[in-house]
Design a protein around this motif. Structure first.
Motif, PDB file in Angstrom:
ATOM      1  N   LEU A  48       9.213  -6.005 -10.227  1.00 51.68           N
ATOM      2  CA  LEU A  48       8.755  -4.638  -9.993  1.00 51.68           C
ATOM      3  C   LEU A  48       7.257  -4.657  -9.738  1.00 51.68           C
ATOM      4  N   PHE A  49       6.817  -3.882  -8.750  1.00 55.80           N
ATOM      5  CA  PHE A  49       5.411  -3.811  -8.378  1.00 55.80           C
ATOM      6  C   PHE A  49       4.987  -2.346  -8.296  1.00 55.80           C
ATOM      7  N   PRO A  50       4.395  -1.785  -9.359  1.00 58.95           N
ATOM      8  CA  PRO A  50       3.915  -0.404  -9.263  1.00 58.95           C
ATOM      9  C   PRO A  50       2.703  -0.341  -8.328  1.00 58.95           C
ATOM     10  N   VAL A  51       2.670   0.699  -7.509  1.00 50.79           N
ATOM     11  CA  VAL A  51       1.559   0.901  -6.574  1.00 50.79           C
ATOM     12  C   VAL A  51       1.030   2.303  -6.812  1.00 50.79           C
ATOM     13  N   GLY A  52      -0.231   2.399  -7.188  1.00 54.20           N
ATOM     14  CA  GLY A  52      -0.836   3.679  -7.524  1.00 54.20           C
ATOM     15  C   GLY A  52      -0.943   4.621  -6.345  1.00 54.20           C
ATOM     16  N   ALA A  53      -1.223   5.882  -6.668  1.00 52.63           N
ATOM     17  CA  ALA A  53      -1.387   6.925  -5.658  1.00 52.63           C
ATOM     18  C   ALA A  53      -2.480   6.540  -4.672  1.00 52.63           C
ATOM     19  N   ARG A  54      -2.148   6.602  -3.399  1.00 52.60           N
ATOM     20  CA  ARG A  54      -3.081   6.242  -2.330  1.00 52.60           C
ATOM     21  C   ARG A  54      -3.770   4.905  -2.630  1.00 52.60           C
ATOM     22  N   GLY A  55      -2.997   3.985  -3.175  1.00 49.04           N
ATOM     23  CA  GLY A  55      -3.544   2.704  -3.600  1.00 49.04           C
ATOM     24  C   GLY A  55      -2.841   1.532  -2.953  1.00 49.04           C
ATOM     25  N   ALA A  56      -3.308   0.350  -3.340  1.00 49.74           N
ATOM     26  CA  ALA A  56      -2.748  -0.892  -2.821  1.00 49.74           C
ATOM     27  C   ALA A  56      -2.805  -1.955  -3.913  1.00 49.74           C
ATOM     28  N   VAL A  57      -1.937  -2.943  -3.794  1.00 51.05           N
ATOM     29  CA  VAL A  57      -1.920  -4.070  -4.728  1.00 51.05           C
ATOM     30  C   VAL A  57      -1.750  -5.360  -3.944  1.00 51.05           C
ATOM     31  N   HIS A  58      -2.273  -6.432  -4.510  1.00 52.20           N
ATOM     32  CA  HIS A  58      -2.018  -7.791  -4.024  1.00 52.20           C
ATOM     33  C   HIS A  58      -1.645  -8.600  -5.246  1.00 52.20           C
ATOM     34  N   LEU A  76       9.824  13.004  -2.779  1.00 51.95           N
ATOM     35  CA  LEU A  76       8.526  12.577  -2.238  1.00 51.95           C
ATOM     36  C   LEU A  76       8.743  11.780  -0.959  1.00 51.95           C
ATOM     37  N   THR A  77       8.035  12.157   0.094  1.00 53.57           N
ATOM     38  CA  THR A  77       8.106  11.394   1.338  1.00 53.57           C
ATOM     39  C   THR A  77       6.763  10.730   1.576  1.00 53.57           C
ATOM     40  N   GLY A  78       6.821   9.560   2.158  1.00 53.33           N
ATOM     41  CA  GLY A  78       5.603   8.829   2.450  1.00 53.33           C
ATOM     42  C   GLY A  78       5.923   7.535   3.154  1.00 53.33           C
ATOM     43  N   THR A  79       4.928   6.677   3.178  1.00 54.42           N
ATOM     44  CA  THR A  79       5.050   5.363   3.811  1.00 54.42           C
ATOM     45  C   THR A  79       4.478   4.321   2.874  1.00 54.42           C
ATOM     46  N   VAL A  80       5.178   3.203   2.747  1.00 52.77           N
ATOM     47  CA  VAL A  80       4.597   2.050   2.073  1.00 52.77           C
ATOM     48  C   VAL A  80       4.412   0.961   3.113  1.00 52.77           C
ATOM     49  N   VAL A  81       3.295   0.272   2.978  1.00 50.69           N
ATOM     50  CA  VAL A  81       3.018  -0.890   3.811  1.00 50.69           C
ATOM     51  C   VAL A  81       3.260  -2.083   2.917  1.00 50.69           C
ATOM     52  N   GLY A 114       0.841  -1.184   0.000  1.00 53.31           N
ATOM     53  CA  GLY A 114       0.000   0.000   0.000  1.00 53.31           C
ATOM     54  C   GLY A 114       0.881   1.240   0.000  1.00 53.31           C
ATOM     55  N   ASN A 115       0.369   2.308  -0.597  1.00 52.60           N
ATOM     56  CA  ASN A 115       1.115   3.543  -0.797  1.00 52.60           C
ATOM     57  C   ASN A 115       0.329   4.705  -0.198  1.00 52.60           C
ATOM     58  N   SER A 116       0.935   5.420   0.738  1.00 54.84           N
ATOM     59  CA  SER A 116       0.244   6.529   1.409  1.00 54.84           C
ATOM     60  C   SER A 116       0.277   7.827   0.618  1.00 54.84           C
ATOM     61  N   THR A 117       1.077   7.903  -0.436  1.00 51.97           N
ATOM     62  CA  THR A 117       1.292   9.183  -1.110  1.00 51.97           C
ATOM     63  C   THR A 117       0.293   9.417  -2.248  1.00 51.97           C
ATOM     64  N   GLY A 118       0.276  10.643  -2.727  1.00 49.51           N
ATOM     65  CA  GLY A 118      -0.564  11.015  -3.854  1.00 49.51           C
ATOM     66  C   GLY A 118       0.104  10.785  -5.203  1.00 49.51           C
TER      67      GLY A 118
END
Length: 115
Positions: free
Chosen positions: A67-77, A102-107, A47-51
């Motif tokens: 490689l795993f792209p994760v969209g803005a404020r999105g999540a992938v499985h 860019l600063t943020g958090t990924v889960v 999951g991606n907390s950024t815009g």
């Protein structure tokens, strides 16, 4: 033959250095396949907390495997249908690429099977 589940997981802050430059996730230790074993990555949730879009990369011994792209404020499985044996003493780690500054958090939750 028995197997053991292993995980690289948690919420990890980052500061982007550009979409072409991967940086380590703060506080996420790499996983080293123990002697006499092999490992397989079987899924990744992120999951991606950024815009902005970010890219999570799975590296083996410093070389990008997936490689795993994760969209803005999105999540992938992503259940990995093609799995590769990673032999000892290889090291697996997750890193992230994001727009410069860019600063943020990924889960992240990377599921591994060790056999």
């Amino acid at each position: 033959m028995s197997s053991t589940s292993r995980f690289l997981q948690g919420a990890h802050p980052f500061t982007g250095a550009g979409l072409e430059k991967f940086v380590p996730l703060e506080g996420l230790a790499p996983y080293t396949v123990p002697d006499g074993a092999r490992a397989q990555a079987v899924y990744l949730r992120a999951g991606n907390s950024t815009g902005e879009m970010v890219v999570v990369a799975l590296l083996r011994d410093g070389v990008v495997m997936r490689l795993f792209p994760v969209g803005a404020r999105g999540a992938v499985h992503v259940p990995l249908r093609i799995v590769e044996d990673v032999e000892a003493p290889s090291t697996l780690e997750l890193q992230v690429a994001a727009p410069d500054g860019l600063t943020g958090t990924v889960v992240v939750d990377l599921g591994l099977v060790e056999v």
